[in-house]
Design an enzyme around this catalytic site. Structure first.
Site, PDB file in Angstrom:
ATOM      1  N   GLU A   1      -1.008  12.739  -0.324  1.00 28.52           N
ATOM      2  CA  GLU A   1       0.195  13.328  -0.952  1.00 28.52           C
ATOM      3  C   GLU A   1       0.228  12.907  -2.418  1.00 28.52           C
ATOM      4  OE1 GLU A   1       3.523  12.180   1.503  1.00 28.52           O
ATOM      5  OE2 GLU A   1       2.662  13.193   3.260  1.00 28.52           O
TER       6      GLU A   1
ATOM      7  N   GLU B   1     -12.226  10.118  -0.405  1.00 30.17           N
ATOM      8  CA  GLU B   1     -12.739   9.416   0.783  1.00 30.17           C
ATOM      9  C   GLU B   1     -12.741   7.901   0.571  1.00 30.17           C
ATOM     10  OE1 GLU B   1     -13.164  10.311   3.610  1.00 30.17           O
ATOM     11  OE2 GLU B   1     -13.309  12.498   3.542  1.00 30.17           O
TER      12      GLU B   1
ATOM     13  N   SER C   1      -4.511   6.435  -1.913  1.00 31.95           N
ATOM     14  CA  SER C   1      -5.248   5.315  -1.306  1.00 31.95           C
ATOM     15  C   SER C   1      -4.489   4.722  -0.136  1.00 31.95           C
ATOM     16  CB  SER C   1      -5.494   4.223  -2.357  1.00 31.95           C
ATOM     17  OG  SER C   1      -6.311   4.723  -3.383  1.00 31.95           O
TER      18      SER C   1
HETATM   19  P1  TGC Z   1      -5.302  -0.547   8.524  1.00 28.93           P
HETATM   20  O1  TGC Z   1      -4.446  -1.611   9.110  1.00 28.93           O
HETATM   21  O2  TGC Z   1      -6.522  -0.935   7.787  1.00 28.93           O
HETATM   22  O3  TGC Z   1      -5.742   0.458   9.683  1.00 28.93           O
HETATM   23  C1  TGC Z   1      -4.823   1.046  10.604  1.00 28.93           C
HETATM   24  C2  TGC Z   1      -5.602   1.285  11.894  1.00 28.93           C
HETATM   25  O4  TGC Z   1      -6.729   2.143  11.637  1.00 28.93           O
HETATM   26  C3  TGC Z   1      -7.966   1.469  11.910  1.00 28.93           C
HETATM   27  N1  TGC Z   1      -8.887   1.860  10.820  1.00 28.93           N
HETATM   28  C4  TGC Z   1      -9.927   2.691  10.968  1.00 28.93           C
HETATM   29  N2  TGC Z   1     -10.447   3.297  12.049  1.00 28.93           N
HETATM   30  C5  TGC Z   1     -11.546   4.071  11.868  1.00 28.93           C
HETATM   31  N3  TGC Z   1     -12.107   4.283  10.657  1.00 28.93           N
HETATM   32  C6  TGC Z   1     -11.609   3.693   9.556  1.00 28.93           C
HETATM   33  N4  TGC Z   1     -12.168   3.918   8.367  1.00 28.93           N
HETATM   34  C7  TGC Z   1     -10.471   2.845   9.684  1.00 28.93           C
HETATM   35  N5  TGC Z   1      -9.738   2.123   8.808  1.00 28.93           N
HETATM   36  C8  TGC Z   1      -8.777   1.508   9.529  1.00 28.93           C
HETATM   37  C9  TGC Z   1      -7.630  -0.002  11.913  1.00 28.93           C
HETATM   38  O5  TGC Z   1      -8.523  -0.731  12.721  1.00 28.93           O
HETATM   39  C10 TGC Z   1      -6.227   0.012  12.473  1.00 28.93           C
HETATM   40  O6  TGC Z   1      -6.331   0.257  13.863  1.00 28.93           O
HETATM   41  P2  TGC Z   1      -5.235  -0.356  14.891  1.00 28.93           P
HETATM   42  O7  TGC Z   1      -5.737   0.067  16.212  1.00 28.93           O
HETATM   43  O8  TGC Z   1      -5.299  -1.834  14.637  1.00 28.93           O
HETATM   44  O9  TGC Z   1      -3.920   0.273  14.505  1.00 28.93           O
HETATM   45  O10 TGC Z   1      -4.346   0.376   7.679  1.00 28.93           O
HETATM   46  P3  TGC Z   1      -3.942   0.250   6.193  1.00 28.93           P
HETATM   47  O11 TGC Z   1      -2.706   1.064   5.987  1.00 28.93           O
HETATM   48  O12 TGC Z   1      -3.944  -1.189   5.761  1.00 28.93           O
HETATM   49  O13 TGC Z   1      -5.159   1.057   5.538  1.00 28.93           O
HETATM   50  C11 TGC Z   1      -5.678   0.680   4.400  1.00 28.93           C
HETATM   51  C12 TGC Z   1      -6.940   1.483   4.008  1.00 28.93           C
HETATM   52  C13 TGC Z   1      -7.149   1.253   2.562  1.00 28.93           C
HETATM   53  C14 TGC Z   1      -8.126   0.939   4.760  1.00 28.93           C
HETATM   54  C15 TGC Z   1      -6.877   2.982   4.331  1.00 28.93           C
HETATM   55  O14 TGC Z   1      -5.641   3.484   4.284  1.00 28.93           O
HETATM   56  C16 TGC Z   1      -7.870   3.816   3.512  1.00 28.93           C
HETATM   57  O15 TGC Z   1      -9.007   3.977   3.932  1.00 28.93           O
HETATM   58  N6  TGC Z   1      -7.439   4.397   2.338  1.00 28.93           N
HETATM   59  C17 TGC Z   1      -8.226   5.370   1.600  1.00 28.93           C
HETATM   60  C18 TGC Z   1      -7.648   6.751   1.841  1.00 28.93           C
HETATM   61  C19 TGC Z   1      -8.692   7.814   1.863  1.00 28.93           C
HETATM   62  O16 TGC Z   1      -9.896   7.561   1.950  1.00 28.93           O
HETATM   63  N7  TGC Z   1      -8.263   9.061   1.833  1.00 28.93           N
HETATM   64  C20 TGC Z   1      -9.162  10.167   1.976  1.00 28.93           C
HETATM   65  C21 TGC Z   1      -8.417  11.452   2.191  1.00 28.93           C
HETATM   66  S1  TGC Z   1      -9.420  12.793   2.763  1.00 28.93           S
HETATM   67  C22 TGC Z   1     -10.434  13.154   1.497  1.00 28.93           C
HETATM   68  O17 TGC Z   1     -10.477  12.534   0.503  1.00 28.93           O
HETATM   69  C23 TGC Z   1     -11.322  14.319   1.719  1.00 28.93           C
HETATM   70  S2  TGC Z   1     -12.317  14.642   0.368  1.00 28.93           S
HETATM   71  C24 TGC Z   1     -13.263  15.939   0.818  1.00 28.93           C
HETATM   72  C25 TGC Z   1     -14.577  15.549   1.411  1.00 28.93           C
HETATM   73  O18 TGC Z   1     -14.653  14.629   2.241  1.00 28.93           O
HETATM   74  O19 TGC Z   1     -15.571  16.169   1.052  1.00 28.93           O
HETATM   75  P1  FAD Z   2      -4.439   6.209  -6.207  1.00 23.32           P
HETATM   76  O1  FAD Z   2      -4.321   5.764  -4.790  1.00 23.32           O
HETATM   77  O2  FAD Z   2      -3.188   6.423  -6.984  1.00 23.32           O
HETATM   78  O3  FAD Z   2      -5.375   5.178  -6.998  1.00 23.32           O
HETATM   79  C1  FAD Z   2      -5.437   5.166  -8.422  1.00 23.32           C
HETATM   80  C2  FAD Z   2      -6.319   3.986  -8.833  1.00 23.32           C
HETATM   81  O4  FAD Z   2      -5.746   2.751  -8.353  1.00 23.32           O
HETATM   82  C3  FAD Z   2      -7.719   4.039  -8.231  1.00 23.32           C
HETATM   83  O5  FAD Z   2      -8.643   3.553  -9.167  1.00 23.32           O
HETATM   84  C4  FAD Z   2      -7.643   3.101  -7.039  1.00 23.32           C
HETATM   85  O6  FAD Z   2      -8.906   2.509  -6.706  1.00 23.32           O
HETATM   86  C5  FAD Z   2      -6.684   2.037  -7.589  1.00 23.32           C
HETATM   87  N1  FAD Z   2      -5.981   1.332  -6.518  1.00 23.32           N
HETATM   88  C6  FAD Z   2      -5.141   1.844  -5.583  1.00 23.32           C
HETATM   89  N2  FAD Z   2      -4.685   0.872  -4.768  1.00 23.32           N
HETATM   90  C7  FAD Z   2      -5.262  -0.288  -5.184  1.00 23.32           C
HETATM   91  C8  FAD Z   2      -5.195  -1.646  -4.751  1.00 23.32           C
HETATM   92  N3  FAD Z   2      -4.452  -2.013  -3.684  1.00 23.32           N
HETATM   93  N4  FAD Z   2      -5.890  -2.578  -5.426  1.00 23.32           N
HETATM   94  C9  FAD Z   2      -6.656  -2.223  -6.488  1.00 23.32           C
HETATM   95  N5  FAD Z   2      -6.769  -0.951  -6.960  1.00 23.32           N
HETATM   96  C10 FAD Z   2      -6.072  -0.003  -6.313  1.00 23.32           C
HETATM   97  N6  FAD Z   2      -7.327  14.264   0.246  1.00 23.32           N
HETATM   98  C11 FAD Z   2      -7.128  14.839   1.478  1.00 23.32           C
HETATM   99  O7  FAD Z   2      -6.285  14.385   2.250  1.00 23.32           O
HETATM  100  N7  FAD Z   2      -7.847  15.934   1.853  1.00 23.32           N
HETATM  101  C12 FAD Z   2      -8.786  16.492   1.054  1.00 23.32           C
HETATM  102  O8  FAD Z   2      -9.430  17.474   1.451  1.00 23.32           O
HETATM  103  C13 FAD Z   2      -9.005  15.930  -0.240  1.00 23.32           C
HETATM  104  N8  FAD Z   2      -9.869  16.520  -1.115  1.00 23.32           N
HETATM  105  C14 FAD Z   2      -9.938  16.059  -2.402  1.00 23.32           C
HETATM  106  C15 FAD Z   2     -10.685  16.788  -3.340  1.00 23.32           C
HETATM  107  C16 FAD Z   2     -10.704  16.389  -4.668  1.00 23.32           C
HETATM  108  C17 FAD Z   2     -11.441  17.223  -5.681  1.00 23.32           C
HETATM  109  C18 FAD Z   2     -10.042  15.199  -5.055  1.00 23.32           C
HETATM  110  C19 FAD Z   2     -10.094  14.724  -6.468  1.00 23.32           C
HETATM  111  C20 FAD Z   2      -9.312  14.469  -4.132  1.00 23.32           C
HETATM  112  C21 FAD Z   2      -9.238  14.902  -2.800  1.00 23.32           C
HETATM  113  N9  FAD Z   2      -8.432  14.243  -1.862  1.00 23.32           N
HETATM  114  C22 FAD Z   2      -8.239  14.789  -0.605  1.00 23.32           C
HETATM  115  C23 FAD Z   2      -7.607  13.116  -2.261  1.00 23.32           C
HETATM  116  C24 FAD Z   2      -8.375  11.797  -2.352  1.00 23.32           C
HETATM  117  O9  FAD Z   2      -8.696  11.289  -1.088  1.00 23.32           O
HETATM  118  C25 FAD Z   2      -7.491  10.809  -3.137  1.00 23.32           C
HETATM  119  O10 FAD Z   2      -7.496  11.256  -4.482  1.00 23.32           O
HETATM  120  C26 FAD Z   2      -7.983   9.391  -3.047  1.00 23.32           C
HETATM  121  O11 FAD Z   2      -7.782   8.874  -1.736  1.00 23.32           O
HETATM  122  C27 FAD Z   2      -7.287   8.452  -4.066  1.00 23.32           C
HETATM  123  O12 FAD Z   2      -5.921   8.632  -4.058  1.00 23.32           O
HETATM  124  P2  FAD Z   2      -5.115   8.871  -5.468  1.00 23.32           P
HETATM  125  O13 FAD Z   2      -5.809   9.959  -6.195  1.00 23.32           O
HETATM  126  O14 FAD Z   2      -3.687   9.037  -5.124  1.00 23.32           O
HETATM  127  O15 FAD Z   2      -5.328   7.535  -6.282  1.00 23.32           O
END
Ligand code: TGC
Ligand code: FAD
Length: 393
Positions: free
Chosen positions: A140, A371, A145
């Site tokens: 959102e 990711e 993150s």
């Molecule tokens: P946390 O306490 O770490 O975890 C909650 C529960 O989830 C489990 N878990 C996972 N399970 C599987 N895979 C993972 N990667 C997992 N990470 C955590 C964890 O064991 C726990 O399970 P349970 O059973 O104990 O409840 O939760 P948190 O809120 O502290 O999370 C922190 C953090 C940073 C790890 C997590 O929120 C995170 O990975 N943030 C990054 C967000 C992100 O990557 N967004 C991507 C959006 S999609 C996208 O970008 C698509 S781009 C298009 C493309 O892919 O080409």
């Molecule tokens: P923020 O979370 O605001 O982070 C900003 C900066 O702060 C980063 O450098 C980060 O590393 C740093 N930061 C954040 N928290 C901490 C911390 N605790 N300590 C130290 N540094 C920190 N999302 C979907 O759900 N579905 C999709 O299909 C998808 N596609 C995408 C496609 C594109 C082209 C792009 C650009 C993004 C897409 N995303 C999607 C979103 C993407 O997963 C997020 O942009 C990403 O997870 C980072 O979130 P943010 O942009 O809000 O950055």
């Protein structure tokens, strides 16, 4: 079918570790990308167009959700072959690979893992064939993150649900026939909901100002009191671990696909350096250019080995999500640095879209952020090593 010559960048003979089937899958996708993507990608990227006309062919090739079971229309290949598919797609462009990652890892995988049998039968074959397009709405405006901070709500209304909220940066968002949306329910649990295009109150707005991932649809999704029935909820997705498990699948693929972008940039820079003459000799004959090329090849080789071992662990069912974080973090950052360096070796020519390095470098800025950013993966690994959570208060 004739075997392709081994790429110059297979320095550790990784081809020898692949089965005939894995090599065949890789070479088929490589040929497709060389024929259908590379001659046109500069123009699509410049015009900010995703090449939708390629989707049926991607479906026929079997690349969509390729590592899911054949029972639901997917190719059913192993995780090494799946990784190689994504590597070859990103050798073409990160946006084409992103389309396939989202469709397979973020829409088909969760429907398969968390969906009902009726949801699987309804969506998986159509998604595998490319007849339906999916997107994954987790992020959102104010929750990237930290997806646990999401404010999109799913409220109980009679037998169904009402969704309200906004998702941002959603790949395939404007094209999608079905959006998998993550929302907080009345009992404060995160759930996954399948929302079909055209449902009243659901709108998508494409982001048109990107300087990265230009050949990809990135959109805002708006849910304004969207009413859906209870059978649109994924019954087995309960809590944040469900969307995070999907991210592990996508990050696994990106660990491989980053290698594809790096290979494209390295091979282009090597060829250019051999040809380009400055001060009366090819720039490849200078020590500085050689050192840079050697560093690039070393990082590619390390990344290839990480991806390959990760694939073995995944196929053996031993994969931990923190291991995926290590590979995603390393391989994408390595690819980004290689793309920037390749651009610099190409000199002024490198800033044009006649070459690939600048486009890959710009795309990889996104891949390094989505990711899980590089820093977020550092913190995931730091927590795993030390037991201390350094994310926030
Ligand atoms: P946390 O306490 O770490 O975890 C909650 C529960 O989830 C489990 N878990 C996972 N399970 C599987 N895979 C993972 N990667 C997992 N990470 C955590 C964890 O064991 C726990 O399970 P349970 O059973 O104990 O409840 O939760 P948190 O809120 O502290 O999370 C922190 C953090 C940073 C790890 C997590 O929120 C995170 O990975 N943030 C990054 C967000 C992100 O990557 N967004 C991507 C959006 S999609 C996208 O970008 C698509 S781009 C298009 C493309 O892919 O080409
Ligand atoms: P923020 O979370 O605001 O982070 C900003 C900066 O702060 C980063 O450098 C980060 O590393 C740093 N930061 C954040 N928290 C901490 C911390 N605790 N300590 C130290 N540094 C920190 N999302 C979907 O759900 N579905 C999709 O299909 C998808 N596609 C995408 C496609 C594109 C082209 C792009 C650009 C993004 C897409 N995303 C999607 C979103 C993407 O997963 C997020 O942009 C990403 O997870 C980072 O979130 P943010 O942009 O809000 O950055």
């Amino acid at each position: 079918m004739k075997e392709l010559a081994a790429p110059p960048t297979d320095y550790y003979l990784l081809d020898d570790l692949l089965t005939d089937d894995e090599r065949m899958v890789r070479d088929t996708v490589r040929r497709f990308v060389e024929r259908e993507v590379l001659p046109h990608i500069g123009g699509w990227w410049l015009r900010g167009e995703f090449p939708r006309h390629l989707i049926p062919a991607l479906g026929s090739l079997g690349v969509l959700g390729a590592n899911l079971p054949a029972e639901y229309g997917a190719a059913g290949v192993n995780n090494i072959a799946y990784g190689l598919i994504l590597q070859e797609l990103e050798r073409g462009d990160s946006g084409i690979r992103s389309f396939a990652s989202v469709q397979g890892a973020l829409v088909m995988y969760p429907i398969h893992r968390f969906g009902s049998e009726a949801q699987r039968r309804r969506w998986l074959p159509a998604l595998a064939r490319g007849e339906a397009i999916g997107c994954f709405g987790l992020t959102e405006h104010t929750a990237g993150s930290d997806p646990g901070a999401m404010s999109t709500r799913a409220r109980r209304r009679g037998d169904g649900w009402e969704l309200s909220g906004t998702k941002m940066w959603i790949t395939n968002g404007s094209m999608a026939d079905v959006a998998l949306v993550w929302a907080r329910t009345d009992d404060d649990e995160i759930g996954g909901f399948l929302v079909e295009r055209g449902t009243p109150g659901f709108a998508a707005h494409e982001v048109k100002t990107k300087a990265s991932m230009r050949a990809s649809d990135t959109s805002e999704l708006v849910f304004d009191g969207v009413k859906i029935s209870d059978d649109a909820r994924l019954p087995e997705a309960k809590g944040l671990s469900a969307p995070l498990a999907c991210l592990t699948q996508a990050r696994y693929g990106i660990s491989w696909s980053a290698v594809g972008a790096a290979l494209a940039c390295f091979e282009e820079a090597l060829a250019y350096a051999r040809d380009r003459v400055a001060f009366g000799r090819p720039i490849a004959a200078t020590q500085i250019i050689q050192a840079r090329l050697v560093d690039m090849l070393t990082e590619i080789t390390k990344a290839q080995l990480l991806a390959y071992r990760l694939g073995q662990l995944k196929d053996q069912g031993k994969l931990r999500y923190t291991q995926v974080s290590l590979a995603k973090r390393n391989n994408v950052r390595a690819a980004l640095e290689i793309a920037r360096d390749a651009r610099s070796i190409l000199g002024a020519a490198g800033i044009t879209l006649e070459f690939h390095a600048m486009r890959h470098a710009a795309n990889l800025e996104t891949v390094d952020t989505y990711e899980g950013t590089y820093d977020i993966h550092t913190l995931i690994l730091g927590r795993d090593l030390t037991g201390f959570n350094a994310f926030g208060a």
